[in-house]
Structures are given as structure tokens and as C-alpha cells.
Design an enzyme around this catalytic site. Structure first.
Site, PDB file in Angstrom:
ATOM      1  N   ARG A 132     -31.719  48.106 -12.494  1.00 37.74           N
ATOM      2  CA  ARG A 132     -30.328  48.494 -12.310  1.00 37.74           C
ATOM      3  C   ARG A 132     -30.161  49.072 -10.905  1.00 37.74           C
ATOM      4  NH1 ARG A 132     -32.003  50.766 -17.314  1.00 37.74           N
ATOM      5  NH2 ARG A 132     -30.938  49.879 -19.143  1.00 37.74           N
TER       6      ARG A 132
ATOM      7  N   LYS B  54     -32.588  54.913 -17.960  1.00 36.45           N
ATOM      8  CA  LYS B  54     -31.561  55.697 -18.631  1.00 36.45           C
ATOM      9  C   LYS B  54     -32.194  56.728 -19.561  1.00 36.45           C
ATOM     10  CE  LYS B  54     -27.666  52.468 -18.629  1.00 36.45           C
ATOM     11  NZ  LYS B  54     -26.689  51.725 -19.483  1.00 36.45           N
TER      12      LYS B  54
ATOM     13  N   HIS C 103     -26.116  43.828 -11.056  1.00 34.34           N
ATOM     14  CA  HIS C 103     -26.488  43.547 -12.442  1.00 34.34           C
ATOM     15  C   HIS C 103     -26.676  42.049 -12.674  1.00 34.34           C
ATOM     16  CE1 HIS C 103     -27.088  46.708 -15.331  1.00 34.34           C
ATOM     17  NE2 HIS C 103     -26.771  45.895 -16.323  1.00 34.34           N
TER      18      HIS C 103
ATOM     19  N   ARG D 216     -30.215  41.443 -12.322  1.00 38.84           N
ATOM     20  CA  ARG D 216     -30.925  41.922 -13.525  1.00 38.84           C
ATOM     21  C   ARG D 216     -30.786  40.909 -14.657  1.00 38.84           C
ATOM     22  NH1 ARG D 216     -32.682  46.618 -16.277  1.00 38.84           N
ATOM     23  NH2 ARG D 216     -31.740  47.004 -18.317  1.00 38.84           N
TER      24      ARG D 216
ATOM     25  N   HIS E 120     -34.694  48.442 -22.384  1.00 40.73           N
ATOM     26  CA  HIS E 120     -33.728  48.491 -23.477  1.00 40.73           C
ATOM     27  C   HIS E 120     -34.303  49.260 -24.650  1.00 40.73           C
ATOM     28  CE1 HIS E 120     -31.446  44.620 -22.061  1.00 40.73           C
ATOM     29  NE2 HIS E 120     -31.058  45.710 -21.430  1.00 40.73           N
TER      30      HIS E 120
ATOM     31  N   TYR F 293     -29.557  37.625 -24.059  1.00 42.25           N
ATOM     32  CA  TYR F 293     -30.075  36.592 -23.160  1.00 42.25           C
ATOM     33  C   TYR F 293     -30.458  35.321 -23.927  1.00 42.25           C
ATOM     34  CZ  TYR F 293     -29.916  40.446 -19.951  1.00 42.25           C
ATOM     35  OH  TYR F 293     -29.467  41.495 -19.200  1.00 42.25           O
TER      36      TYR F 293
END
Length: 313
Positions: free
Chosen positions: A163, A187, A259, A262, A285, A294
Site C-alpha cells: 500500500r 494495518k 493500489h 497492489r 489481509h 482476485y
């Protein structure tokens, strides 16, 4: 409570019945009590007022509304070609309204709880083709320190699926050249280790040897890996702006964003046979369901190829 304007300024504006006005006041008071913001309260007011006017026109008070009435209203919204997301938002407002009326003892059950919101199709992520990524990265020259920095920056972004926030938060010590990996602060403060490909490592080494010393102030102990021309840590807006510049020069949409690199990283790994769990771990994730989007990209690509190639598609 404001009323909706009509097309004729001289004609009387439609008004909800007194019962509906009282219900709407109770909802607003409940939202205030729950700490809802002004914009949220205004959005709920507009959506519930529209329903109140619709019911008033049919002589339906708040307590006479049933699940069947709400489904009929949802169907009427759909016939007006409202987006599923808009219909879902309006139904959410009505659930809040009837939750309030139930809490006030005016109803024994919330009729909106049994009304399903329309399914909202999630948009597929923006993905560049491998040749488009190559064209973008190869377009970045090596004539200035900023060019060398940008090449390393975007090579790393694509090589590791980072990111923009993760890129700018990297420090010099985040990259382990011997182990060929980068330590990423993701994150929620979660740290993960992502492998780095040879091409990106070469671009990083070139940046560290030739460009970063020209950008950092003499005697500075700035730990940031990627520096601005003033010798400070890059911001995410810097990353977005520089990518737009290079995308435009490469003949790609100027709306290209970090992004997209990414998304391309994950999609191209999946195309190459990588395990979905491994991709999840590299992306950071928390849930595999987030990574599964995806597979939808791959499914859409296969369907497109089928439609183009099969004689009876």
C-alpha cells in the site's frame, strides 16, 4: 423538518401526516442520543421523509406499515432505476426508524428486519496487464536522483504489493538485501515479511547507492527509505502524484493509482499459479475473503477469453 420541493413553486408542497412527523422527530432524537453526526442525521431524515410522503399518499401511518408494504416500496424504488446501493441505504434508514418506534413501544416487531437489501455487486479492482506494468516501470529513467528513487519506489510497490502508506513508512533498515525480503508495517500495526524480487532489489540498491545520498541532508539521521527532494519522508500524496506523472508518460490512464500496482501484484501472482493463502499473507489481509476478490478478476478474464474464442460462446 424540511419538505421536498415540487416542480411548481405555486403548488402546495407535500407534507407527511402528523403521525409521520412525530415518528421522524423520534428518530432524530434517537440518532442524537446515539451520537450520530449531522450528515448521518440529515441522510436518514431525507430517506425516511421520502418514505413518509409515499405512505401518507396511501393513507398509511407509521404503525400500519408491514413487511409487505416495505417490500412494495423497495420494488417501487427499483422501478425508478435506483442503484442497489441507494435502495440498501434507504432500507437501512427505515430499519433505524422502526427500531426507534419499537423501542418506544409503538410496535412489537421491526417490519424492516424481514426486508432483504438488494445485493450490491462489488466492483472489480483496477488491474494493469503485465505488459502495461513493464511499460510503466521501464519508462522511468535514471537521469536524476528523483527518477532513480521513483523507479525503486514503484518496482518495490509492484514486487511486494505494498500500500502507499506502507511504502512511505519503510525505513532504511526495513529492507534485508541478503534475505531478499522487506519488513512491512501494515494495518493495525501488524508486521509482515514479504519477499522481494531481483529486479526490485537491483532498483533499490541503485537508489541507495546513487540517489538517496543526493537527497538526504548532510549529517541527517533521517531513517525513511524513500525521501522527497527536501530530504524528508515521502507522503502518500507524493506517491500518488509521481505515479500519475509516470503513467501519463507511459501512455497509461493518468488516473492510475498505487493500489492498482497492489491489485496487479496479487492478480499476476494468481495467474502464475500462486496459492491464495500465500497471496493473503503477502498482502497482509486479515481474512481470506478479502483476497478472494482476485479470483473474481481471474474469472472475469477467463470468461472474456471464452467469449472471444469459443465458436458457440
Amino acid at each position: 423538518m424540511k419538505n421536498r420541493p415540487t416542480g411548481d413553486e405555486n403548488s402546495p408542497r407535500p407534507e407527511p401526516s402528523p403521525e409521520w412527523r412525530a415518528a421522524l422527530r423520534k428518530l432524530d432524537a434517537d440518532l442524537v442520543r446515539r451520537g450520530a453526526g449531522e450528515r448521518t442525521r440529515r441522510a436518514y431524515e431525507i430517506d425516511c421523509l421520502q418514505f413518509a410522503l409515499w405512505c401518507t399518499a396511501q393513507n398509511l401511518g407509521p404503525t400500519r406499515v408491514t413487511t409487505r408494504v416495505l417490500r412494495r416500496y423497495a420494488a417501487a424504488l427499483a422501478e425508478r432505476r435506483l442503484q442497489p446501493s441507494s435502495v440498501a441505504r434507504k432500507l437501512a434508514a427505515l430499519r433505524a426508524l422502526y427500531r426507534t418506534l419499537r423501542e418506544h413501544g409503538e410496535l412489537s416487531a421491526n417490519p424492516a428486519d424481514l426486508v432483504a437489501s438488494p445485493k450490491r455487486g462489488k466492483p472489480l479492482p483496477d488491474v494493469l496487464k503485465p505488459e502495461e506494468v513493464a511499460r510503466l516501470l521501464d519508462r522511468i529513467g535514471a537521469t536524476t536522483p528523483l527518477d532513480v528513487r521513483d523507479r525503486a519506489l514503484f518496482e518495490l510497490a509492484y514486487a511486494c504489493g505494498l500500500r502507499a502508506e506502507e511504502l512511505v513508512n519503510l525505513d532504511v533498515g526495513s529492507v534485508d538485501f541478503d534475505a531478499e525480503e522487506v519488513r512491512v508495517e501494515g494495518k493495525g500495526g501488524k508486521t509482515r515479511t514479504v519477499p522481494v524480487g531481483e529486479t526490485a532489489l537491483k532498483a533499490l540498491a541503485r537508489y541507495m547507492e546513487r540517489a538517496r545520498p543526493a537527497l538526504v541532508d548532510a549529517g541527517s539521521d533521517e531513517p525513511a527509505l524513500f525521501l522527497s527532494k527536501s530530504g524528508r519522508r515521502l507522503s502518500t500524496s507524493d506517491v500518488r502524484r509521481r505515479l500519475r506523472v509516470w503513467a501519463r508518460r507511459a501512455g497509461l490512464p493518468s488516473s492510475a493509482h498505487p493500489h492498482a500496482l497492489r491489485h496487479s501484484f496479487a492478480t499476476h501472482l494468481l495467474d502464475g499459479g500462486a496459492d491464495l493463502r500465500a497471496i493473503q499473507e503477502m498482502l497482509g489481509h486479515a481474512s481470506i475473503s478479502t483476497t478472494q476478490i482476485y479470483t473474481r478478476v481471474e474469472s472475469a478474464r477467463l470468461k472474456s477469453a471464452y467469449a472471444r474464442a469459443h465458436p458457440r460462446a
